[in-house]
Motif scaffolding. Structure first.
Motif, PDB file in Angstrom:
ATOM      1  N   VAL A   1       0.273   0.218   9.624  1.00  0.00           N
ATOM      2  CA  VAL A   1       1.595  -0.288  10.001  1.00  0.00           C
ATOM      3  C   VAL A   1       2.316  -0.901   8.805  1.00  0.00           C
ATOM      4  O   VAL A   1       3.261  -1.666   8.959  1.00  0.00           O
ATOM      5  CB  VAL A   1       1.483  -1.321  11.137  1.00  0.00           C
ATOM      6  CG1 VAL A   1       0.931  -0.678  12.398  1.00  0.00           C
ATOM      7  CG2 VAL A   1       0.615  -2.510  10.720  1.00  0.00           C
ATOM      8  N   GLY A   2       1.904  -0.530   7.610  1.00  0.00           N
ATOM      9  CA  GLY A   2       2.449  -1.153   6.403  1.00  0.00           C
ATOM     10  C   GLY A   2       3.877  -0.793   6.073  1.00  0.00           C
ATOM     11  O   GLY A   2       4.510  -1.475   5.267  1.00  0.00           O
TER      12      GLY A   2
ATOM     13  N   CYS B   1       0.828  -1.209   0.000  1.00  0.00           N
ATOM     14  CA  CYS B   1       0.000   0.000   0.000  1.00  0.00           C
ATOM     15  C   CYS B   1       0.863   1.261   0.000  1.00  0.00           C
ATOM     16  O   CYS B   1       0.342   2.380  -0.102  1.00  0.00           O
ATOM     17  CB  CYS B   1      -0.926   0.015   1.214  1.00  0.00           C
ATOM     18  SG  CYS B   1      -2.142  -1.342   1.239  1.00  0.00           S
ATOM     19  N   TYR B   2       2.160   1.086   0.127  1.00  0.00           N
ATOM     20  CA  TYR B   2       3.117   2.186   0.089  1.00  0.00           C
ATOM     21  C   TYR B   2       3.974   2.040  -1.168  1.00  0.00           C
ATOM     22  O   TYR B   2       4.137   0.940  -1.689  1.00  0.00           O
ATOM     23  CB  TYR B   2       4.011   2.158   1.331  1.00  0.00           C
ATOM     24  CG  TYR B   2       3.282   2.478   2.615  1.00  0.00           C
ATOM     25  CD1 TYR B   2       3.438   3.711   3.241  1.00  0.00           C
ATOM     26  CD2 TYR B   2       2.441   1.546   3.214  1.00  0.00           C
ATOM     27  CE1 TYR B   2       2.771   4.011   4.428  1.00  0.00           C
ATOM     28  CE2 TYR B   2       1.769   1.831   4.391  1.00  0.00           C
ATOM     29  CZ  TYR B   2       1.936   3.061   4.994  1.00  0.00           C
ATOM     30  OH  TYR B   2       1.271   3.347   6.162  1.00  0.00           O
ATOM     31  N   PRO B   3       4.540   3.118  -1.675  1.00  0.00           N
ATOM     32  CA  PRO B   3       5.409   3.015  -2.853  1.00  0.00           C
ATOM     33  C   PRO B   3       6.593   2.093  -2.584  1.00  0.00           C
ATOM     34  O   PRO B   3       7.129   2.038  -1.473  1.00  0.00           O
ATOM     35  CB  PRO B   3       5.874   4.463  -3.081  1.00  0.00           C
ATOM     36  CG  PRO B   3       4.806   5.299  -2.462  1.00  0.00           C
ATOM     37  CD  PRO B   3       4.342   4.532  -1.259  1.00  0.00           C
ATOM     38  N   ILE B   4       6.984   1.351  -3.616  1.00  0.00           N
ATOM     39  CA  ILE B   4       8.176   0.513  -3.528  1.00  0.00           C
ATOM     40  C   ILE B   4       9.126   0.937  -4.644  1.00  0.00           C
ATOM     41  O   ILE B   4       8.698   1.448  -5.685  1.00  0.00           O
ATOM     42  CB  ILE B   4       7.843  -0.986  -3.653  1.00  0.00           C
ATOM     43  CG1 ILE B   4       7.273  -1.310  -5.036  1.00  0.00           C
ATOM     44  CG2 ILE B   4       6.895  -1.423  -2.558  1.00  0.00           C
ATOM     45  CD1 ILE B   4       7.145  -2.799  -5.293  1.00  0.00           C
ATOM     46  N   PRO B   5      10.437   0.745  -4.465  1.00  0.00           N
ATOM     47  CA  PRO B   5      11.395   1.176  -5.490  1.00  0.00           C
ATOM     48  C   PRO B   5      11.362   0.261  -6.712  1.00  0.00           C
ATOM     49  O   PRO B   5      11.413  -0.964  -6.576  1.00  0.00           O
ATOM     50  CB  PRO B   5      12.737   1.103  -4.770  1.00  0.00           C
ATOM     51  CG  PRO B   5      12.526   0.091  -3.686  1.00  0.00           C
ATOM     52  CD  PRO B   5      11.104   0.208  -3.262  1.00  0.00           C
TER      53      PRO B   5
ATOM     54  N   THR C   1      -3.763   2.268  -0.595  1.00  0.00           N
ATOM     55  CA  THR C   1      -3.079   3.492  -0.184  1.00  0.00           C
ATOM     56  C   THR C   1      -2.559   3.352   1.238  1.00  0.00           C
ATOM     57  O   THR C   1      -2.957   2.446   1.979  1.00  0.00           O
ATOM     58  CB  THR C   1      -4.025   4.704  -0.257  1.00  0.00           C
ATOM     59  OG1 THR C   1      -5.013   4.591   0.795  1.00  0.00           O
ATOM     60  CG2 THR C   1      -4.705   4.787  -1.615  1.00  0.00           C
ATOM     61  N   SER C   2      -1.699   4.263   1.634  1.00  0.00           N
ATOM     62  CA  SER C   2      -1.139   4.221   2.986  1.00  0.00           C
ATOM     63  C   SER C   2      -2.224   4.353   4.049  1.00  0.00           C
ATOM     64  O   SER C   2      -2.060   3.856   5.168  1.00  0.00           O
ATOM     65  CB  SER C   2      -0.094   5.325   3.153  1.00  0.00           C
ATOM     66  OG  SER C   2      -0.661   6.603   2.909  1.00  0.00           O
ATOM     67  N   ASP C   3      -3.338   5.002   3.694  1.00  0.00           N
ATOM     68  CA  ASP C   3      -4.437   5.101   4.655  1.00  0.00           C
ATOM     69  C   ASP C   3      -5.062   3.742   4.956  1.00  0.00           C
ATOM     70  O   ASP C   3      -5.749   3.577   5.966  1.00  0.00           O
ATOM     71  CB  ASP C   3      -5.513   6.046   4.115  1.00  0.00           C
ATOM     72  CG  ASP C   3      -5.052   7.495   4.093  1.00  0.00           C
ATOM     73  OD1 ASP C   3      -4.100   7.819   4.834  1.00  0.00           O
ATOM     74  OD2 ASP C   3      -5.626   8.281   3.324  1.00  0.00           O
TER      75      ASP C   3
END
Length: 528
Positions: A497-498, A475-479, A491-493
């Motif tokens: 704790v992701g 849910c968070y950006p990854i490289p 999404t981060s929302d």
């Protein structure tokens, strides 16, 4: 303070998750398979070969017989001669195998199955008595005459569905039979580790593959268990704080979460265990005959449906087996049967096929463990921290992040041409392999598209990756190629704790393996 609170929440959530029997790869992963240890698949790997000069090959490794103590004599760890061990390839995306490599084993004593015998007694009262051991002297690559036991196997390629396809026996290019080396009994029997490695190396064979311009390679034998996990403390109600305690793994600065676990080989409870590896290396062009160059792969082991025990067992005549071939174990992605599938369906999953995986869809789209953890711990955490967190579990339903990771693959990375939701390892054969020293143990999440979940290499830290994915890391950006990329799955929302660095503190990386086929390290000796 906010970061500290989130980290604390993550540690509590992660602790309970680990305590729920989630992380033992596939060592004893379902109730029924614990009764068939010789058919228990522990780990499965599929990756583009990274040995120099082998860039046009794919390596597939299926490990069996978990938790082998190197000293586990006198009979050690033979394969089941009644079983069929299989590595399956789907190259068009319909979740049905297009190619299957089958292994059938035969066990035999020396001297036409009579075993080595010694003459015992004085000249007027002698007896020829069979010895109780698998060897009667030292064994080397050049001289194996002291071996009292041997295993050989037949290798078969089935094109089409395994039960109805066209089967062809694959032959050793030298014309000899395929054999499995004896397990590493100890240094008196084999010499030191390098001597055993030289001996075992004699059992790497090339095999002919009809219609394929180049031969494949095969090796079956004991290896050091490549899987790494903090197993004992995990099952002791997680007797550690499973969040990285250093500012970066291995930094040794205690600059991460206060009291968090730090990386150490001492945390690996499988460091003294061996496994039995079935390893093949096949030219990519011979696997990707259809589709877009991405393959799906998994391993199974099967037995005849009926087994009648011999009440007067003899060597080679311990039972009679018959009936339809029945699958008893299955493994594609690591940790699925432990972490995702409910206890009541674990045995069903072991006997199922990828094409039928819609029956398990709810376990992925609406996973029970995060919700159970929320019910058990939300109120206690809010009371302890003085917060008012609505839920600890990711809130995106259906869990498209888990569907993508486990069932469909990522578009442009490891998704087959036809998308059939199903559980298997997916490998894009067109993404170049990275050399051993350039690999990230975190695979795709570590900006390394050649690693898990694009296939799986022995040095990929799937425990830490799985911890983070289940709790919402996607849910968070990854490289991706050095650029943080939003996958658009959630999404981060959706995952409070992701982005916490969950870990069991047991590190693994490619340098712990060999840089050439069969890749897995030489097994541990039963005696120094």
């Amino acid at each position: 303070m906010k970061v500290l609170k989130i980290s604390l929440i993550a540690s509590i959530v992660c602790s309970t998750l680990l305590g729920a029997n989630a992380f033992a790869s596939s060592h004893r992963e379902a109730p029924n398979i614990t009764r068939f240890p010789t058919l228990d698949s522990t780990d499965f790997y599929a990756f583009n070969s990274y040995e120099a000069g082998r860039e046009d090959y794919v390596t597939l490794i299926a490990n069996y017989i978990p938790l082998q103590d190197a000293y586990g004599g006198p009979n050690y760890y033979a394969m089941d001669p009644a079983a069929v061990y299989s590595i399956h390839i789907d190259n068009d995306g319909d979740a049905i195998e297009d190619l299957t490599f089958q292994f059938n084993f035969t066990n035999e004593l020396a001297n036409n199955n009579q075993g080595i015998a010694l003459t015992v007694g004085p000249a007027d009262n002698q007896r020829s008595v069979s010895v109780p051991l698998k060897n009667i002297g030292g064994i080397t690559a050049a001289d194996q005459s002291a071996a009292n036991f041997s295993e050989s196997y037949e290798l078969t390629l089935v094109k089409g569905p395994q039960n109805s396809g066209s089967a062809t026996a694959l032959t050793n290019t030298s014309g000899a039979m395929f054999h499995k080396p004896l397990d590493y009994i100890g240094n008196k029997s084999f010499g030191d580790s390098s001597a055993y490695a030289s001996y075992a190396g004699q059992f790497i064979y090339e095999f002919n593959l009809d219609g394929c311009a180049s031969p494949g390679k095969v090796f079956v034998g004991q290896r050091k268990d490549p899987f790494v996990v903090n197993l004992g403390k995990t099952f002791d109600l997680v007797n550690y704080v499973p969040v990285e305690g250093d500012s970066a793994p291995g930094a040794g600065d205690q600059g991460g979460f206060p009291g968090g676990i730090t990386q150490s080989v001492d945390n690996d409870d499988l460091m003294d265990k061996n496994v039995t590896a079935i390893s093949i290396e096949v030219p990519k062009s011979c696997l990707t005959t259809q589709g877009n160059g991405t393959i799906g792969a998994w391993t199974t082991a099967s037995l005849p449906q009926a087994r009648i025990l011999n009440p007067n067992a003899k060597v080679g005549k311990t039972e009679v087996n018959g009936g339809a071939l029945t699958q008893v174990s299955r493994l594609g992605n690591p940790l699925v049967n432990e972490l995702v599938i409910g206890l009541k369906d674990k045995d069903t999953f072991s006997t199922s096929h990828p094409k039928d995986d819609t029956q398990f869809a709810d376990y992925v789209t609406h996973p029970s463990l995060p919700e159970l953890l929320n019910i058990l711990f939300k109120d206690a955490i809010n009371q302890t921290l003085g917060t008012n967190i609505e839920t600890l579990a990711p809130t995106n339903f259906p869990r498209t992040d888990l569907v993508t990771a486990f069932l469909t693959g990522f578009a442009g990375v490891n998704q087959l041409e036809m998308v059939t939701p199903s559980e298997m390892l997916r490998l894009n054969t067109g993404i170049p392999a990275k050399s051993r020293d350039m690999q990230s143990a975190f695979g795709v999440a570590g900006d390394d598209l050649a690693g898990f979940p694009n296939g799986r290499r022995p040095g990929d830290d799937v425990v830490d990756i799985a911890l983070r994915v289940v709790m919402g890391r996607l849910c968070y950006p990854i490289p991706v190629n050095g650029t943080d990329t939003d996958l658009g799955l959630c999404t981060s929302d959706d995952a409070s704790v992701g982005n916490v660095p969950f870990t069991d503190g047991a590190p693994v990386d490619a340098t712990m393996m060999m840089d050439h086929f069969p890749y897995l390290a030489t097994p541990l000796s039963g005696s120094k």
